[in-house]
Scaffold this motif. Structure first.
Motif, PDB file in Angstrom:
ATOM      1  N   MET A   1     -14.788  -3.207  -0.714  1.00  0.00           N
ATOM      2  CA  MET A   1     -14.955  -3.304   0.800  1.00  0.00           C
ATOM      3  C   MET A   1     -15.166  -1.725   1.223  1.00  0.00           C
ATOM      4  SD  MET A   1     -13.035  -5.946   2.952  1.00  0.00           S
ATOM      5  CE  MET A   1     -13.640  -7.362   2.803  1.00  0.00           C
ATOM      6  N   PRO A   2     -15.848  -1.490   2.085  1.00  0.00           N
ATOM      7  CA  PRO A   2     -16.202  -0.196   2.397  1.00  0.00           C
ATOM      8  C   PRO A   2     -14.892   0.334   3.637  1.00  0.00           C
ATOM      9  CG  PRO A   2     -17.911  -1.305   3.642  1.00  0.00           C
ATOM     10  CD  PRO A   2     -16.887  -2.377   2.757  1.00  0.00           C
ATOM     11  N   GLU A   3     -14.106   1.062   3.309  1.00  0.00           N
ATOM     12  CA  GLU A   3     -13.060   1.464   3.895  1.00  0.00           C
ATOM     13  C   GLU A   3     -13.546   2.677   4.932  1.00  0.00           C
ATOM     14  OE1 GLU A   3     -10.529   4.845   1.627  1.00  0.00           O
ATOM     15  OE2 GLU A   3     -10.004   2.881   1.278  1.00  0.00           O
ATOM     16  N   ILE A   4     -12.894   2.802   6.227  1.00  0.00           N
ATOM     17  CA  ILE A   4     -13.517   3.867   7.037  1.00  0.00           C
ATOM     18  C   ILE A   4     -11.961   4.392   7.750  1.00  0.00           C
ATOM     19  CG2 ILE A   4     -15.545   2.989   7.691  1.00  0.00           C
ATOM     20  CD1 ILE A   4     -14.411   2.166  10.359  1.00  0.00           C
ATOM     21  N   ARG A   5     -12.113   5.703   8.312  1.00  0.00           N
ATOM     22  CA  ARG A   5     -11.094   6.268   8.860  1.00  0.00           C
ATOM     23  C   ARG A   5     -11.480   6.736  10.353  1.00  0.00           C
ATOM     24  NH1 ARG A   5      -7.901   6.765   4.924  1.00  0.00           N
ATOM     25  NH2 ARG A   5      -8.155   7.042   2.891  1.00  0.00           N
ATOM     26  N   PHE A   6     -10.699   6.800  11.291  1.00  0.00           N
ATOM     27  CA  PHE A   6     -10.932   7.019  12.716  1.00  0.00           C
ATOM     28  C   PHE A   6      -9.802   7.943  13.112  1.00  0.00           C
ATOM     29  CE2 PHE A   6      -9.048   2.833  12.604  1.00  0.00           C
ATOM     30  CZ  PHE A   6      -8.274   2.798  13.789  1.00  0.00           C
ATOM     31  N   THR A   7     -10.202   8.797  13.928  1.00  0.00           N
ATOM     32  CA  THR A   7      -9.376   9.886  14.396  1.00  0.00           C
ATOM     33  C   THR A   7      -9.318   9.764  16.048  1.00  0.00           C
ATOM     34  OG1 THR A   7      -9.804  11.454  12.762  1.00  0.00           O
ATOM     35  CG2 THR A   7      -8.756  12.237  14.516  1.00  0.00           C
ATOM     36  N   ILE A   8      -8.093   9.538  16.346  1.00  0.00           N
ATOM     37  CA  ILE A   8      -7.864   9.459  18.015  1.00  0.00           C
ATOM     38  C   ILE A   8      -6.949  10.546  18.444  1.00  0.00           C
ATOM     39  CG2 ILE A   8      -8.160   6.875  17.585  1.00  0.00           C
ATOM     40  CD1 ILE A   8      -5.019   6.667  17.988  1.00  0.00           C
ATOM     41  N   ARG A   9      -7.140  10.655  19.792  1.00  0.00           N
ATOM     42  CA  ARG A   9      -6.363  11.711  20.424  1.00  0.00           C
ATOM     43  C   ARG A   9      -5.534  10.809  21.683  1.00  0.00           C
ATOM     44  NH1 ARG A   9      -9.623  15.483  22.180  1.00  0.00           N
ATOM     45  NH2 ARG A   9     -10.507  14.286  23.803  1.00  0.00           N
ATOM     46  N   TRP A  10      -4.378  11.053  21.428  1.00  0.00           N
ATOM     47  CA  TRP A  10      -3.565  10.223  22.547  1.00  0.00           C
ATOM     48  C   TRP A  10      -3.294  11.027  23.694  1.00  0.00           C
ATOM     49  CZ3 TRP A  10      -1.885   5.610  21.457  1.00  0.00           C
ATOM     50  CH2 TRP A  10      -1.704   5.013  20.160  1.00  0.00           C
ATOM     51  N   PRO A  11      -2.713  10.198  24.853  1.00  0.00           N
ATOM     52  CA  PRO A  11      -2.788  11.091  26.054  1.00  0.00           C
ATOM     53  C   PRO A  11      -2.081  12.415  26.286  1.00  0.00           C
ATOM     54  CG  PRO A  11      -2.175   8.493  26.372  1.00  0.00           C
ATOM     55  CD  PRO A  11      -2.172   8.822  24.802  1.00  0.00           C
ATOM     56  N   ASP A  12      -0.981  12.581  25.124  1.00  0.00           N
ATOM     57  CA  ASP A  12      -0.444  13.867  25.275  1.00  0.00           C
ATOM     58  C   ASP A  12      -1.171  14.971  24.356  1.00  0.00           C
ATOM     59  OD1 ASP A  12       0.032  13.033  22.570  1.00  0.00           O
ATOM     60  OD2 ASP A  12       2.029  13.276  22.770  1.00  0.00           O
ATOM     61  N   GLY A  13      -2.273  14.519  23.874  1.00  0.00           N
ATOM     62  CA  GLY A  13      -3.148  15.777  23.259  1.00  0.00           C
ATOM     63  C   GLY A  13      -3.077  15.761  21.728  1.00  0.00           C
ATOM     64  N   THR A  15      -3.169  14.251  17.914  1.00  0.00           N
ATOM     65  CA  THR A  15      -4.376  13.525  17.205  1.00  0.00           C
ATOM     66  C   THR A  15      -3.763  12.772  16.035  1.00  0.00           C
ATOM     67  OG1 THR A  15      -4.932  15.251  15.979  1.00  0.00           O
ATOM     68  CG2 THR A  15      -6.406  15.013  17.939  1.00  0.00           C
ATOM     69  N   GLN A  16      -4.366  11.780  15.722  1.00  0.00           N
ATOM     70  CA  GLN A  16      -3.981  10.805  14.585  1.00  0.00           C
ATOM     71  C   GLN A  16      -5.048  10.322  13.880  1.00  0.00           C
ATOM     72  OE1 GLN A  16      -1.424   7.433  16.027  1.00  0.00           O
ATOM     73  NE2 GLN A  16      -1.345   6.536  13.969  1.00  0.00           N
ATOM     74  N   ASP A  71       0.744  -1.392  13.230  1.00  0.00           N
ATOM     75  CA  ASP A  71       2.412  -1.377  13.720  1.00  0.00           C
ATOM     76  C   ASP A  71       2.573  -0.013  14.220  1.00  0.00           C
ATOM     77  OD1 ASP A  71       2.943  -3.863  13.073  1.00  0.00           O
ATOM     78  OD2 ASP A  71       3.720  -3.471  11.079  1.00  0.00           O
ATOM     79  N   THR A  72       1.966   1.105  13.437  1.00  0.00           N
ATOM     80  CA  THR A  72       2.066   2.514  13.847  1.00  0.00           C
ATOM     81  C   THR A  72       1.421   2.801  14.920  1.00  0.00           C
ATOM     82  OG1 THR A  72       2.043   3.259  11.757  1.00  0.00           O
ATOM     83  CG2 THR A  72       1.706   4.834  13.105  1.00  0.00           C
ATOM     84  N   LEU A  73       0.223   2.161  15.294  1.00  0.00           N
ATOM     85  CA  LEU A  73      -0.549   2.445  16.689  1.00  0.00           C
ATOM     86  C   LEU A  73       0.586   1.740  17.924  1.00  0.00           C
ATOM     87  CD1 LEU A  73      -4.241   1.753  15.727  1.00  0.00           C
ATOM     88  CD2 LEU A  73      -3.210   3.893  16.263  1.00  0.00           C
ATOM     89  N   GLU A  74       0.928   0.682  17.667  1.00  0.00           N
ATOM     90  CA  GLU A  74       1.832  -0.040  18.357  1.00  0.00           C
ATOM     91  C   GLU A  74       3.018   0.848  18.916  1.00  0.00           C
ATOM     92  OE1 GLU A  74       1.051  -2.754  20.223  1.00  0.00           O
ATOM     93  OE2 GLU A  74      -0.354  -4.106  19.017  1.00  0.00           O
ATOM     94  N   ARG A  75       3.597   1.474  18.012  1.00  0.00           N
ATOM     95  CA  ARG A  75       4.759   2.183  17.948  1.00  0.00           C
ATOM     96  C   ARG A  75       4.513   3.562  18.903  1.00  0.00           C
ATOM     97  NH1 ARG A  75       5.771   1.057  12.791  1.00  0.00           N
ATOM     98  NH2 ARG A  75       5.425   3.122  12.090  1.00  0.00           N
ATOM     99  N   VAL A  86      -7.009   7.073  25.742  1.00  0.00           N
ATOM    100  CA  VAL A  86      -6.932   7.444  24.434  1.00  0.00           C
ATOM    101  C   VAL A  86      -8.301   7.738  23.980  1.00  0.00           C
ATOM    102  CG1 VAL A  86      -6.417   6.635  21.827  1.00  0.00           C
ATOM    103  CG2 VAL A  86      -5.043   5.854  23.691  1.00  0.00           C
ATOM    104  N   THR A  87      -8.740   8.893  23.367  1.00  0.00           N
ATOM    105  CA  THR A  87     -10.021   9.037  22.952  1.00  0.00           C
ATOM    106  C   THR A  87     -10.043   8.635  21.605  1.00  0.00           C
ATOM    107  OG1 THR A  87     -10.364  10.474  24.650  1.00  0.00           O
ATOM    108  CG2 THR A  87     -11.980  10.573  22.950  1.00  0.00           C
ATOM    109  N   CYS A  88     -11.373   8.096  21.077  1.00  0.00           N
ATOM    110  CA  CYS A  88     -11.865   7.998  19.766  1.00  0.00           C
ATOM    111  C   CYS A  88     -12.611   9.367  19.293  1.00  0.00           C
ATOM    112  CB  CYS A  88     -12.508   6.585  19.411  1.00  0.00           C
ATOM    113  SG  CYS A  88     -13.041   6.618  17.806  1.00  0.00           S
ATOM    114  N   LEU A  89     -11.956  10.153  18.546  1.00  0.00           N
ATOM    115  CA  LEU A  89     -12.880  11.306  18.396  1.00  0.00           C
ATOM    116  C   LEU A  89     -13.807  11.164  17.205  1.00  0.00           C
ATOM    117  CD1 LEU A  89      -9.615  13.653  18.379  1.00  0.00           C
ATOM    118  CD2 LEU A  89     -11.309  13.335  20.201  1.00  0.00           C
ATOM    119  N   SER A  90     -13.746  10.452  16.067  1.00  0.00           N
ATOM    120  CA  SER A  90     -14.531  10.066  15.190  1.00  0.00           C
ATOM    121  C   SER A  90     -14.239   9.048  14.285  1.00  0.00           C
ATOM    122  CB  SER A  90     -14.618  11.530  14.399  1.00  0.00           C
ATOM    123  OG  SER A  90     -13.090  11.563  13.323  1.00  0.00           O
ATOM    124  N   ILE A  91     -15.326   8.404  13.635  1.00  0.00           N
ATOM    125  CA  ILE A  91     -15.203   7.425  12.660  1.00  0.00           C
ATOM    126  C   ILE A  91     -16.100   7.635  11.407  1.00  0.00           C
ATOM    127  CG2 ILE A  91     -15.717   5.027  12.236  1.00  0.00           C
ATOM    128  CD1 ILE A  91     -15.604   4.443  15.566  1.00  0.00           C
TER     129      ILE A  91
END
Length: 92
Positions: A1-13, A15-16, A71-75, A86-91
């Protein structure tokens, strides 16, 4: 399966970097797009569940890494109250 990564920016600036074992996330998130927090989390719940279910269909077990990512995103999301974006910066 092709895995992917996506980077997000939370409201406080902050990134994850996030993980999905499947490209199905691209059906729910678009790089460069900002989502209301509740909408973003709803999209992630469905996308990561589908990704984990695809792994289960192929290998006979869910992807614990995708489940842990959700789970991490929920927390992290609990730290913010609406209205927040929340902004999705890249995929990749």
């Amino acid at each position: 399966m092709p895995e992917i990564r996506f980077t997000i920016r939370w409201p406080d600036g902050q990134t994850q970097d996030c993980y999905s074992p499947s490209t199905v996330v691209r059906e729910f998130l678009t790089a460069g797009t900002t989502y209301p927090l509740d909408d973003f989390m709803a999209r992630c719940r469905v996308a990561l569940d589908k990704a984990s279910t695809r792994v289960e269909a192929t290998f006979g077990y869910r992807c614990t890494r995708a489940d842990a990512q959700l789970d991490t995103l929920e927390r992290n999301a609990c730290a913010f109250s609406a209205p927040a974006d929340v902004t999705c910066l890249s995929i990749t």
